[in-house]
Design an enzyme around this catalytic site. Sequence first.
Site, PDB file in Angstrom:
ATOM      1  N   GLY A   8       0.519  -1.785  -0.002  1.00 33.00           N
ATOM      2  CA  GLY A   8       0.060   0.147   0.455  1.00 33.00           C
ATOM      3  C   GLY A   8       1.371   1.124  -0.044  1.00 33.00           C
ATOM      4  O   GLY A   8       0.267   2.277   0.665  1.00 33.00           O
ATOM      5  N   CYS A   9       1.369   1.690  -0.991  1.00 32.42           N
ATOM      6  CA  CYS A   9       2.902   2.391  -0.893  1.00 32.42           C
ATOM      7  C   CYS A   9       2.180   4.103  -2.066  1.00 32.42           C
ATOM      8  O   CYS A   9       2.740   4.611  -2.108  1.00 32.42           O
ATOM      9  CB  CYS A   9       4.571   1.610  -1.407  1.00 32.42           C
ATOM     10  SG  CYS A   9       5.189   0.797   0.041  1.00 32.42           S
ATOM     11  N   GLY A  12      -0.165   8.769   1.084  1.00 35.14           N
ATOM     12  CA  GLY A  12      -0.546   8.146   2.911  1.00 35.14           C
ATOM     13  C   GLY A  12       0.444   7.814   3.712  1.00 35.14           C
ATOM     14  O   GLY A  12       1.642   7.465   3.457  1.00 35.14           O
ATOM     15  N   GLY A  14       1.876   4.095   3.276  1.00 31.58           N
ATOM     16  CA  GLY A  14       2.851   3.445   2.803  1.00 31.58           C
ATOM     17  C   GLY A  14       4.073   4.147   2.250  1.00 31.58           C
ATOM     18  O   GLY A  14       4.786   3.515   2.260  1.00 31.58           O
ATOM     19  N   TYR A 140     -15.406  -1.668   9.161  1.00 35.81           N
ATOM     20  CA  TYR A 140     -13.929  -1.349   8.975  1.00 35.81           C
ATOM     21  C   TYR A 140     -13.466  -2.030  10.760  1.00 35.81           C
ATOM     22  O   TYR A 140     -12.284  -2.483  10.590  1.00 35.81           O
ATOM     23  CB  TYR A 140     -13.772  -0.055   8.764  1.00 35.81           C
ATOM     24  CG  TYR A 140     -12.302   0.478   9.277  1.00 35.81           C
ATOM     25  CD1 TYR A 140     -11.904   0.776   8.079  1.00 35.81           C
ATOM     26  CD2 TYR A 140     -11.745   1.039   9.989  1.00 35.81           C
ATOM     27  CE1 TYR A 140      -9.887   0.378   8.474  1.00 35.81           C
ATOM     28  CE2 TYR A 140     -10.809   1.387  10.194  1.00 35.81           C
ATOM     29  CZ  TYR A 140      -9.705   1.620   9.128  1.00 35.81           C
ATOM     30  OH  TYR A 140      -8.706   1.969   9.052  1.00 35.81           O
TER      31      TYR A 140
END
Length: 247
Positions: A8-9, A12, A14, A140
Site C-alpha cells: 500500500g505505498c 499515505g 505506506g 471496518y
Amino acid sequence: MKTILITGCSSGYGLETARHFHAQGWKVIATMRTPQEDVLPPSERLRVLALDVTQPASIAAAVEAAGPIDVLVNNAGLGLFGAFEATPMATVREIFETNTFGMMAMAQAVLPQFRARKAGLVVNVTSTVTLAPMPLVAAYTASKTAITGFTESLALELAPFNVQVKLVEPGYGPGTRFTANGAERMQGLVPEAYAPFAHSVFASLGNLSAVTTATDVAETVWRAVTDAGGTLRYPAGADAIALSQQK
C-alpha cells in the site's frame, strides 16, 4: 543492508514509511496495486512492484520478485464509513478481503523464508478503532479487530522460530486518502435517518486537537522494526498514544 517490503505505498502511511526506511539506508520494496514510479525517488535501493493483496497470483509474483526480505509491513487497507444497516454484505466482504485476508495472505507468503532463516518480522498496521469504539465504522473496525487477534496469536506461534509479529496502531489521520479512496464504495451508506448523527460524528472529528500524521506512522513503524524488545503494540500519533494509555 536489510530489506523491507511494504504494501500500500501509493500514498499515505505506506508511501511515507517507504521514504523513511529508504532515508535510513534500507533496501525498500514498495508495492502498490498500480505502480507509480514517480512517487518515490529513483534509487538502487528502491523498487516499486505491482501487488494486489486480494489476488494470490499477484502475491506470489511480488514475493518472488522481491527475493529475500527481512521485514514485511502489512499496510495496504481500505476505509469504510457508513451505517452498517445500509452497508451491502458484498462491501463488507470487500473490506475484509483487503484489510484482513490480504494481511493474512501476505504473512503466509513470507513466513516460510522467515522460519527457515529463524529471523524475520511482520508488522501489521491496524487502527485505534480497535482500542476505542467509533460509530459508523462497524465493518471496518471488525476487519481491523480480527487482525489484532490474529497478530497476538501468531506472535506466540512464531516465537519458537525467532520470528516476530507486531502491531502498529495509527489514530485518526485526516491527512490520508481514507475518504477519497473509498468515496465510491461509501455512496449511499448514510441513509436519511442516520444523517443527523453522521453529521455530528464528522463535526466531532473536525474538532480533534490531536491527530495522526503519515510521519507519525512511519516513525512508529521504524520504532517497531528496530525495537529489540518484546513489545507487541505500538500506537502511532498523539491521539493513538492517549487512547492506548487510557486502555
